[in-house]
Write an enzyme that holds these catalytic residues in place. Sequence first.
Site, PDB file in Angstrom:
ATOM      1  N   SER A 151      64.054  -9.520-105.545  1.00 10.17           N
ATOM      2  CA  SER A 151      63.673  -8.120-105.678  1.00 10.17           C
ATOM      3  C   SER A 151      64.910  -7.275-105.989  1.00 10.17           C
ATOM      4  O   SER A 151      65.628  -7.565-106.944  1.00 10.17           O
ATOM      5  CB  SER A 151      62.954  -7.663-104.408  1.00 10.17           C
ATOM      6  OG  SER A 151      62.329  -6.423-104.587  1.00 10.17           O
ATOM      7  N   ASP A 317      52.784 -11.809-108.509  1.00 13.86           N
ATOM      8  CA  ASP A 317      53.651 -10.647-108.301  1.00 13.86           C
ATOM      9  C   ASP A 317      53.354  -9.610-109.375  1.00 13.86           C
ATOM     10  O   ASP A 317      53.671  -9.805-110.540  1.00 13.86           O
ATOM     11  CB  ASP A 317      55.110 -11.093-108.369  1.00 13.86           C
ATOM     12  CG  ASP A 317      56.103  -9.973-108.073  1.00 13.86           C
ATOM     13  OD1 ASP A 317      55.676  -8.798-107.955  1.00 13.86           O
ATOM     14  OD2 ASP A 317      57.305 -10.271-107.966  1.00 13.86           O
ATOM     15  N   HIS A 350      54.492 -10.324-104.463  1.00 13.64           N
ATOM     16  CA  HIS A 350      55.933 -10.108-104.553  1.00 13.64           C
ATOM     17  C   HIS A 350      56.665 -10.668-103.340  1.00 13.64           C
ATOM     18  O   HIS A 350      57.790 -11.177-103.457  1.00 13.64           O
ATOM     19  CB  HIS A 350      56.216  -8.606-104.693  1.00 13.64           C
ATOM     20  CG  HIS A 350      57.671  -8.287-104.810  1.00 13.64           C
ATOM     21  ND1 HIS A 350      58.423  -8.667-105.903  1.00 13.64           N
ATOM     22  CD2 HIS A 350      58.520  -7.621-103.976  1.00 13.64           C
ATOM     23  CE1 HIS A 350      59.680  -8.250-105.740  1.00 13.64           C
ATOM     24  NE2 HIS A 350      59.751  -7.619-104.574  1.00 13.64           N
TER      25      HIS A 350
END
Length: 373
Positions: A151, A317, A350
């Site tokens: 991320s 995601d 995610h």
Amino acid sequence: MSDDPRFGLARQVMLPGPLRLDGGGTLARVEIAYETYGTLNADKSNAILICHALTGDQHVASAHPITGKPGWWTRMVGAGKPIDPARHFVLCINVLGSCMGSSGPASVDPATGKPYAMAFPVITVRDMVRVQAMLLDHLGIPALAAVVGGSMGGMQALEWAATYPDRIRSAIVIASAPRHSAQNIAFHEVGRQAIMADPRWRNGDYYEDGDPPAAGLAVARMAAHITYLSEAGLHEKFGRKLQDRGEKGFGFDADFQVESYLRHQGISFVDRFDANSYLYITRALDYFDLAEEHGGLLANAFRGSKARFCVVSFDTDWLYPTAESRTIVHALNAAGAAASFVELSSPFGHDAFLLEVPELFAVIDGFLKAGEA
């Protein structure tokens, strides 16, 4: 905390400035909080930097001092795991702007003797990486065997490759993107507005009263947390199941389990995170655009890089979808960089990079060992 350096040591250092920031501001000094695991070898070639995500911290494999929960990536860091303190000297640094010991809005401004609050200068992801490089200089580590992150951590890994190409031998970029999309910015703005609409925010000056905008920050966390999950994962975990009741209440209590879950996420978050830090870090993410930093062409960010790259995405995601990872890989290919790419299947959205995904374990383990061979 154990005295065994392989277990993890919490550290904090104040480095002199001035640090000049992308936004035009400066910091007279920079405080950096970090943890280390393992031992640096004689030629200082075994250092791995783990970069944390937006609301993460340096406690990657040790108990969090506020919540008492295990480190956020104990699945990946530890004895016999892909990132192993027996082989690696592992660092994880609390990013600039955060609230777990590194310089941020809650830090004391040396010019006033009071917390910076909203007088803290606006920062970028590249500023965060500059601070990490300052710490490596302080520790006498010339280069990293690998920089690893998911991320926002993946964005830092990309920024390391672009800004300090001679200081990394490999980079692992997980569930990330080369820039923040309009959709990402929109979700962040909802969260920021929730914080700033809370009467307790008071333009950021809430530290002395010890009365932070908890309600606004909780709502911001709830909205963001939805983006970390997948529709399939939510349906499998909660569906339309009711929370502790046999029938609908026809009111505005948490009738559904998913409502109760989100409320819990919001309430627990405010115990460990600072609202102003949330504003600053989300803004830094919004400004992230690696191509823009390099003449508008992403491949330019990686020209001449000798590092090996491993890029990983997850099929569920939707915050940083696989298309974003493919964009990174295409740019790496265009720049002639050594790159491998895999899309993994997971129902977790995610957040999959933080959860139990054996395939991710195997990918990272294999990539790092190939570099050590």
